[in-house]
Scaffold this motif. Structure first.
Motif, PDB file in Angstrom:
ATOM      1  N   VAL A 170     -27.959 -29.095  37.996  1.00  0.00           N
ATOM      2  CA  VAL A 170     -27.934 -29.731  36.672  1.00  0.00           C
ATOM      3  C   VAL A 170     -26.737 -30.668  36.566  1.00  0.00           C
ATOM      4  N   ARG A 171     -25.587 -30.192  37.038  1.00  0.00           N
ATOM      5  CA  ARG A 171     -24.379 -31.026  36.978  1.00  0.00           C
ATOM      6  C   ARG A 171     -24.521 -32.280  37.824  1.00  0.00           C
ATOM      7  N   LEU A 172     -25.083 -32.110  39.017  1.00  0.00           N
ATOM      8  CA  LEU A 172     -25.273 -33.269  39.882  1.00  0.00           C
ATOM      9  C   LEU A 172     -26.301 -34.244  39.303  1.00  0.00           C
ATOM     10  N   PHE A 173     -27.355 -33.697  38.730  1.00  0.00           N
ATOM     11  CA  PHE A 173     -28.376 -34.536  38.108  1.00  0.00           C
ATOM     12  C   PHE A 173     -27.773 -35.369  36.979  1.00  0.00           C
ATOM     13  N   LYS A 178     -25.334 -40.455  34.845  1.00  0.00           N
ATOM     14  CA  LYS A 178     -24.145 -41.136  34.303  1.00  0.00           C
ATOM     15  C   LYS A 178     -23.777 -42.343  35.160  1.00  0.00           C
ATOM     16  N   ASN A 179     -23.885 -42.172  36.482  1.00  0.00           N
ATOM     17  CA  ASN A 179     -23.590 -43.300  37.363  1.00  0.00           C
ATOM     18  C   ASN A 179     -24.539 -44.462  37.091  1.00  0.00           C
ATOM     19  N   GLU A 180     -25.809 -44.132  36.870  1.00  0.00           N
ATOM     20  CA  GLU A 180     -26.765 -45.193  36.564  1.00  0.00           C
ATOM     21  C   GLU A 180     -26.433 -45.859  35.240  1.00  0.00           C
ATOM     22  N   ARG A 181     -26.018 -45.075  34.243  1.00  0.00           N
ATOM     23  CA  ARG A 181     -25.631 -45.643  32.953  1.00  0.00           C
ATOM     24  C   ARG A 181     -24.419 -46.551  33.080  1.00  0.00           C
ATOM     25  N   ASP A 182     -23.561 -46.237  34.045  1.00  0.00           N
ATOM     26  CA  ASP A 182     -22.370 -47.058  34.268  1.00  0.00           C
ATOM     27  C   ASP A 182     -22.657 -48.298  35.093  1.00  0.00           C
ATOM     28  N   ASP A 214     -26.695 -32.694  25.802  1.00  0.00           N
ATOM     29  CA  ASP A 214     -25.271 -32.550  25.468  1.00  0.00           C
ATOM     30  C   ASP A 214     -24.426 -33.580  26.212  1.00  0.00           C
ATOM     31  N   ALA A 215     -24.751 -33.787  27.492  1.00  0.00           N
ATOM     32  CA  ALA A 215     -24.009 -34.782  28.270  1.00  0.00           C
ATOM     33  C   ALA A 215     -24.270 -36.189  27.735  1.00  0.00           C
ATOM     34  N   THR A 216     -25.508 -36.455  27.353  1.00  0.00           N
ATOM     35  CA  THR A 216     -25.831 -37.758  26.778  1.00  0.00           C
ATOM     36  C   THR A 216     -25.073 -37.984  25.482  1.00  0.00           C
ATOM     37  N   ARG A 217     -25.025 -36.959  24.648  1.00  0.00           N
ATOM     38  CA  ARG A 217     -24.299 -37.068  23.379  1.00  0.00           C
ATOM     39  C   ARG A 217     -22.824 -37.355  23.626  1.00  0.00           C
ATOM     40  N   ASP A 218     -22.235 -36.639  24.579  1.00  0.00           N
ATOM     41  CA  ASP A 218     -20.814 -36.836  24.875  1.00  0.00           C
ATOM     42  C   ASP A 218     -20.570 -38.222  25.466  1.00  0.00           C
ATOM     43  N   TYR A 219     -21.475 -38.699  26.308  1.00  0.00           N
ATOM     44  CA  TYR A 219     -21.302 -40.012  26.933  1.00  0.00           C
ATOM     45  C   TYR A 219     -21.317 -41.116  25.882  1.00  0.00           C
TER      46      TYR A 219
END
Length: 753
Positions: A170-173, A178-182, A214-219
């Motif tokens: 999950v963390r790697l996914f 996130k890398n793609e978003r960046d 949750d990760a999306t919200r934080d990003y």
């Protein structure tokens, strides 16, 4: 064993029957049958899992499985399969997990997991094909026993749950997304395979989805704070300039475009390697962080500037972004505040009286364009536009009504001449839309009636169709009672034209046709009140007038004609040294000028004796003829003012390049005087209406407090009443014994029957 009937003897004879009997004893299996068959099946499973060929054919293996199930060994096969799959999954996944931990790199974990999963699902399909009989009999009909496919998946799920590999994947996914978003390029096929693996294993909604959201919200929370804190003021630049902005120098339109770009990216991401069901949750999360939490700041910092710059596309994007996060009320508040502020600023400009109406029409057109194209004709924003416009346009009370009436007068005199029917109708609709906001509609009617009368009597209205069309729109807006007098004025003009035609046919050989006499018959109740002026007409004009009066009396008995000389106009042909000229003037000016047809020189006293005019009217007339722009008379002594001792001489040397000359009457403060009289008349009429409304309310309520009486009164009248005026009207009703005060409470009134 099979049995069949053999042909018997001829009909009627005895028939023989074959009877099938069961075995007296079951066949005895070899003692090693179970272990040997189970071993062969286990070896086949090993071969399939290792991607090796099996020593037996698949059909033979299928028969072995079927035979084992028939001999009640299905449970042993199922346990063997479960154990083999557990060992294989543990071996493969632990190798992936531990190998990357030992190397200290996690770059290939997702790819290797993807490869394992693709191989494993293919192998599981093959195993299920071999053991299909087991799956369709034992697994299907035994309680608490899962199908082979479900069991194979549960083995993987159990390992991921028991180990830390689930959390790691999950963390790697999330890190890869996130890398793609960046802006980095990632292998979308790998991410799609991992996502589908979590879905198949039943870990998607429990594990991957919550952590991903949750990760999306934080990003996006971090991104929004970074961008919001670095916003720059809006510059009125082109779309290309705004599109080229960097994130470090971004204005609000650029920020909105960035948000839309993010939403498009996430929509595409959900379609490519996420479950489509996540789309709504994912977009809602992004909008919450990027728009909802900063909507007030975005609107407060740049909404007015976006409106001033007329950025329709950016405003449309803003509208579409605030709707899903329930921030329409905030947009409505900013929209209303902008209209009020901008409108009040326009109302307070130094030259507002000159350009106010055209500026308001332009402002209203701009707002309508934004409302329709940017805000998609939203009902709430449309109501806010109407309320805000009505508030600021009535801050000057009666002035907008007067200016709009004057603007309509100018359009009817000149503008409607060049417009086609469709353009004219659209323009009149815009004026009606502005008229709809003013509260002093009664004052507008009074000013419009005054201007309409001047246009009709002086033949200055260039398009009678435009006059009729505008009255039709006013009647639709305010009712037939509002336009009854205005429509009566148009009917009077039509009747006058018909009467002039009948008169010319009845008096072909009279002097009427020679002079070109035309009279307008005005119904006094329709037209504004005019004070009659005593005037001694020239003999030829008086004869024509008497002839018309006789003709009219024959057609309409019992009617009295009252001549309004101050409203009449004439066209006189005059011979000057330079040549003949046509002088267009009012009837009083023409009467004075015709005196010089017999004498070239007259004194002020002689002119007054021959015309019977009062000093004020005669002085204005002589001043327009002798002291104005076109001086067809000369005055001695020369000065700009006219006195009773002056002498006037016909100016035969008058020169002008024009063949037809219009000589206007001197109108010193005439318009201001008329406006004051109109406002006084309307104010008096309003007070009568307030008195009538107060009596109606008190008669129905019998007893009422002052505040409630004021509230109900405002609901029944269509104009503003100042608190001091209302108090004065109540005092008047108290004095006239229509109402009385309560003995114990002075703010309560009682109706006196």
């Amino acid at each position: 064993m099979w049995a069949s009937k053999r042909p018997g003897p001829p009909a009627g004879g005895p028939q023989k029957k074959l009877v099938i009997k069961g075995l007296k004893a079951l066949p005895i299996l070899p003692s090693s049958y179970r272990d040997d068959t189970l071993s062969r099946l286990r070896n086949a499973v090993h071969a399939i899992l290792e991607n090796q060929p099996t020593t037996q054919g698949l059909e033979e293996l299928y028969r072995d499985c079927e035979a084992m199930c028939l001999h009640k060994f299905a449970n042993s096969i199922y346990e063997m399969l479960q154990q083999e799959l557990k060992e294989y999954v543990h071996k493969q996944l632990s190798q992936i997990d531990k190998a990357q931990e030992a190397l200290g790199s996690e770059e290939k974990v997702l790819e290797q997991t993807q490869q394992f999963w693709e191989n494993y699902t293919q192998q599981l399909h093959m195993i299920r094909s071999v053991f299909l009989y087991l799956d369709r009999t034992y697994a299907l009909h035994t309680a608490n026993v899962a199908s082979l496919w479900a069991m194979g998946l549960s083995v993987v799920r159990q390992y991921l749950v028991d180990s830390n590999m689930r959390t790691r994947l999950v963390r790697l996914f999330i890190g890869r997304v996130k890398n793609e978003r960046d802006g980095q390029i990632v292998d979308e096929q790998t991410l799609a395979s991992i996502a589908h693996m979590f879905i198949d294993l039943g870990l998607y909604t429990q594990t991957l989805l919550p952590n991903f959201i949750d990760a999306t919200r934080d990003y996006y929370r971090r991104e929004s704070l970074r961008l919001i804190n670095s916003l720059v003021p809006l510059q009125q630049s082109t779309n290309a300039d705004r599109g080229a902005q960097t994130s470090s120098a971004m204005n609000v339109p650029g920020y909105l475009a960035h948000v839309q770009h993010r939403l498009d990216e996430e929509t595409q991401r959900a379609a490519q390697y996420l479950d489509p069901s996540i789309k709504s949750t994912l977009l809602a999360t992004i909008l919450s962080e990027l728009i909802q939490k900063h909507a007030e700041k975005l609107l407060g910092s740049s909404f007015d500037a976006m409106m001033d710059a007329n950025l329709v596309s950016d405003l449309n994007r803003l509208y579409k972004l605030v709707i899903p996060v329930d921030k329409l009320n905030a947009l409505q508040k900013s929209w209303s505040a902008y209209i009020k502020t901008t409108g009040q600023r326009k109302m307070q400009l130094p030259d507002a009286e000159v350009t106010l109406v055209s500026g308001l029409l332009e402002f209203k057109s701009k707002l309508d364009n934004i409302l329709n194209n940017a805000f998609q004709s939203d009902g709430k924003l449309h109501s806010a536009l109407r309320e805000a416009f009505e508030i600021f346009i009535n801050t000057r009370r009666n002035k907008p009504a007067q200016l709009i009436a004057r603007y309509v007068d100018q359009y009817m005199r000149t503008g409607s001449k060049t417009d086609d029917e469709q353009k004219m109708d659209a323009y009149l609709n815009r004026i009606i839309a502005l008229f709809r906001f003013i509260q002093s509609k009664d004052l507008f009617e009074a000013y419009y009636r005054r201007d309409l009368s001047k246009r009709l009597l002086s033949a200055k209205s260039v398009a009678m169709d435009a006059e009729s069309a505008f009255l039709h729109k006013l009647r639709t807006e305010c009712g037939a009672g509002y336009t009854s007098q205005l429509e009566g004025m148009l009917r009077d003009m039509e009747v006058s034209d018909e009467l002039a035609t009948a008169l010319s046919q009845a008096t072909v050989e009279s002097t009427i046709s020679d002079i070109g006499f035309h009279a307008n018959i005005l119904t006094m109740s329709f037209w504004p009140t005019y004070e009659p002026i005593e005037l001694a007409l020239p003999r030829q004009v008086e004869a024509v007038q008497d002839q018309f009066a006789q003709f009219y009396a024959e057609r309409h008995r019992g009617r009295n004609l009252q001549w309004q000389y101050n409203l009449g106009t004439c066209l006189i042909k005059v011979e000057f040294n330079e040549g003949p000229k046509e002088l267009q003037m009012n009837q009083i000016q023409g009467t004075v000028l015709l005196l010089f047809a017999e004498q070239d020189e007259l004194t002020y006293t002689q002119i007054q004796q021959n015309t019977g005019l009062e000093d004020s009217e005669l002085q204005r007339t002589l001043q327009s003829l002798a002291c104005g722009k076109f001086r067809v008379l000369t005055k001695e002594p020369k000065s700009r003012d006219v006195s009773t001792t002056d002498k006037f001489v016909f100016n035969s040397g008058f020169k002008c390049p024009q063949a037809r000359i219009k000589i206007s009457q001197i109108a010193v403060k005439e318009i201001e005087k008329e406006s004051k009289e109109i406002e006084e008349h309307i104010h008096l009429d309003r007070m009568y209406r307030v008195d009538a409304a107060l009596v109606r309310i008190m008669k129905a309520r019998k007893t009422l407090e002052h505040d409630k009486l004021s509230s109900e009164l405002l609901n029944q009248i269509d104009f503003n009443v100042a608190a001091a005026e209302l108090k004065e009207r109540i005092e008047t009703l108290l004095e006239r014994d229509y109402i009385r005060r309560d003995d114990s409470n002075q703010s309560t009134y009682h109706y006196i029957a």
